[in-house]
Design a protein around this motif. Structure first.
Motif, PDB file in Angstrom:
ATOM      1  N   THR A   1      -5.239   0.440   5.617  1.00 25.06           N
ATOM      2  CA  THR A   1      -4.472   0.426   4.369  1.00 25.06           C
ATOM      3  C   THR A   1      -3.578   1.654   4.252  1.00 25.06           C
ATOM      4  O   THR A   1      -3.805   2.683   4.898  1.00 25.06           O
TER       5      THR A   1
ATOM      6  N   PHE B   1      -2.475   0.650  -1.353  1.00 18.55           N
ATOM      7  CA  PHE B   1      -3.808   0.132  -1.667  1.00 18.55           C
ATOM      8  C   PHE B   1      -4.548   1.064  -2.623  1.00 18.55           C
ATOM      9  O   PHE B   1      -5.245   0.604  -3.536  1.00 18.55           O
TER      10      PHE B   1
ATOM     11  N   ALA C   1      -0.909  -4.702  -2.723  1.00 13.17           N
ATOM     12  CA  ALA C   1      -2.171  -4.162  -2.226  1.00 13.17           C
ATOM     13  C   ALA C   1      -2.993  -5.236  -1.520  1.00 13.17           C
ATOM     14  O   ALA C   1      -3.678  -4.948  -0.527  1.00 13.17           O
ATOM     15  N   SER C   2      -2.943  -6.467  -2.012  1.00 10.34           N
ATOM     16  CA  SER C   2      -3.693  -7.545  -1.362  1.00 10.34           C
ATOM     17  C   SER C   2      -3.153  -7.813   0.037  1.00 10.34           C
ATOM     18  O   SER C   2      -3.906  -8.170   0.945  1.00 10.34           O
TER      19      SER C   2
ATOM     20  N   ASP D   1      -1.551  -5.417   1.799  1.00 11.94           N
ATOM     21  CA  ASP D   1      -1.694  -4.165   2.533  1.00 11.94           C
ATOM     22  C   ASP D   1      -3.025  -4.074   3.277  1.00 11.94           C
ATOM     23  O   ASP D   1      -3.111  -3.458   4.331  1.00 11.94           O
ATOM     24  N   ALA D   2      -4.065  -4.711   2.730  1.00 13.14           N
ATOM     25  CA  ALA D   2      -5.387  -4.626   3.354  1.00 13.14           C
ATOM     26  C   ALA D   2      -5.470  -5.418   4.652  1.00 13.14           C
ATOM     27  O   ALA D   2      -6.376  -5.189   5.454  1.00 13.14           O
TER      28      ALA D   2
ATOM     29  N   GLU E   1     -11.012  -6.827  -1.146  1.00 12.76           N
ATOM     30  CA  GLU E   1     -11.152  -5.606  -0.346  1.00 12.76           C
ATOM     31  C   GLU E   1     -11.464  -4.378  -1.202  1.00 12.76           C
ATOM     32  O   GLU E   1     -11.708  -3.305  -0.663  1.00 12.76           O
ATOM     33  N   TYR E   2     -11.447  -4.536  -2.519  1.00 11.77           N
ATOM     34  CA  TYR E   2     -11.702  -3.395  -3.394  1.00 11.77           C
ATOM     35  C   TYR E   2     -13.185  -3.280  -3.725  1.00 11.77           C
ATOM     36  O   TYR E   2     -13.923  -4.277  -3.729  1.00 11.77           O
TER      37      TYR E   2
END
Length: 294
Positions: free
Chosen positions: A63, A67, A107-108, A110-111, A205-206
């Motif tokens: 990331t 992220f 961010a979704s 980016d993971a 992923e969080y």
């Protein structure tokens, strides 16, 4: 902006931030009762957030800075929307919410997770359908008020609460409320099946405090839309109420909206993703009829 107005806006924002987990818990409890289940208590969301905010986040080495910053931007956008509710501008409120959504989708992706990318693409697909209908619905009130200021729009809505355009707009905005807050029949906020996730798919992923911020921001956004629905499309109240009684009257309408959301979720099934355009098409048609009937 005058200092008194600025202070009032921030007090309102902090109140919404503090109460939003309670409203989310009330929806969960009401749904459980209607489904003949014991379910969680109304304060369970506070306990969940407290636990998450005390934990560290596990971050994938693939990331980037997006992220790690996205949860804070998403939360800041929700807080800014809450601060704009009393006397802000409609378009500014919608833009800050859209900015938070944009960074969460980034961010979704980016993971590098396949499910995260799928959730992000579905979220953007939903937003493309929702935002034009949302603007059309809001224009019904803005045209009557002659401005996009939320305070003036609230006054204009209160002047003619039972006119035909407002009835059409109220139904259209309720469809938007269900869609934007990720509730059945568009999305299932309690699902754990990756293939059916939309919002939840973006945040797989969080973990830890970053996940807690995202959940809290989602609860704030949900309450912001409920309050918009109440003050713009359910504005009627008896005359001569004191400020305290007017507050409790508004709180009662928020509670009524919460119960209606619970009834809708309990009595319907989640629709297929490609049926959402038809669902939003109904809202668009009602919003257009409301504008024509002005």
């Amino acid at each position: 902006m005058e200092p008194v107005t600025l202070i009032k806006n921030f007090v309102c924002a902090f109140a919404i931030v503090a109460v939003s987990p309670l409203v989310a818990g009330m929806i969960k409890t009401a749904k459980a009762g209607m489904q003949n289940r014991r379910g969680p208590g109304v304060l369970q969301v506070y306990y969940d957030l407290s636990k998450l905010l005390q934990k560290d986040s596990v971050v994938s080495p693939t990331t980037s800075w997006i992220f790690s910053r996205a949860p804070f931007i998403y939360f800041a956008g929700a807080f800014a929307a809450a601060a704009l509710l009393p006397a802000g501008d409609l378009f500014t409120l919608l833009y800050v919410l859209a900015a938070g959504r944009f960074f969460l989708v980034l961010a979704s992706l980016d993971a590098g997770s396949s499910f995260g990318g799928m959730g992000g693409s579905r979220e953007m697909y939903i937003s493309v359908l929702v935002e034009p209908v949302l603007l059309l619905t809001m224009l019904t009130v803005a045209v009557r008020a002659g401005t996009t200021g939320l305070a003036a729009m609230t006054g204009a809505a209160a002047a003619t609460p039972f006119s035909l355009p407002y009835i059409f707009s109220a139904i259209a905005f309720f469809l938007i409320l269900v869609t934007e807050t990720g509730r059945i029949p568009v999305d299932n906020p309690d699902t754990h099946l990756e293939l059916t996730m939309i919002h939840e798919g973006m945040v797989l992923e969080y973990s830890g405090r970053w996940l807690g911020l995202i959940f809290w921001a989602s609860a704030i956004k949900q309450l912001v839309f409920i309050i918009l629905f109440v003050v713009l499309f359910l504005p009627w109240q008896p005359g001569g109420l004191s400020p305290v009684m007017a507050f409790f009257w508004t709180a009662g309408k928020v509670l009524l909206t919460v119960l209606i959301l619970a009834v809708v979720e309990t009595s319907t099934n989640k629709m297929r993703l490609f049926k959402v355009p038809g669902f939003m098409g109904v809202g668009a048609m009602l919003a257009l009829l409301a504008l024509v009937a002005q």
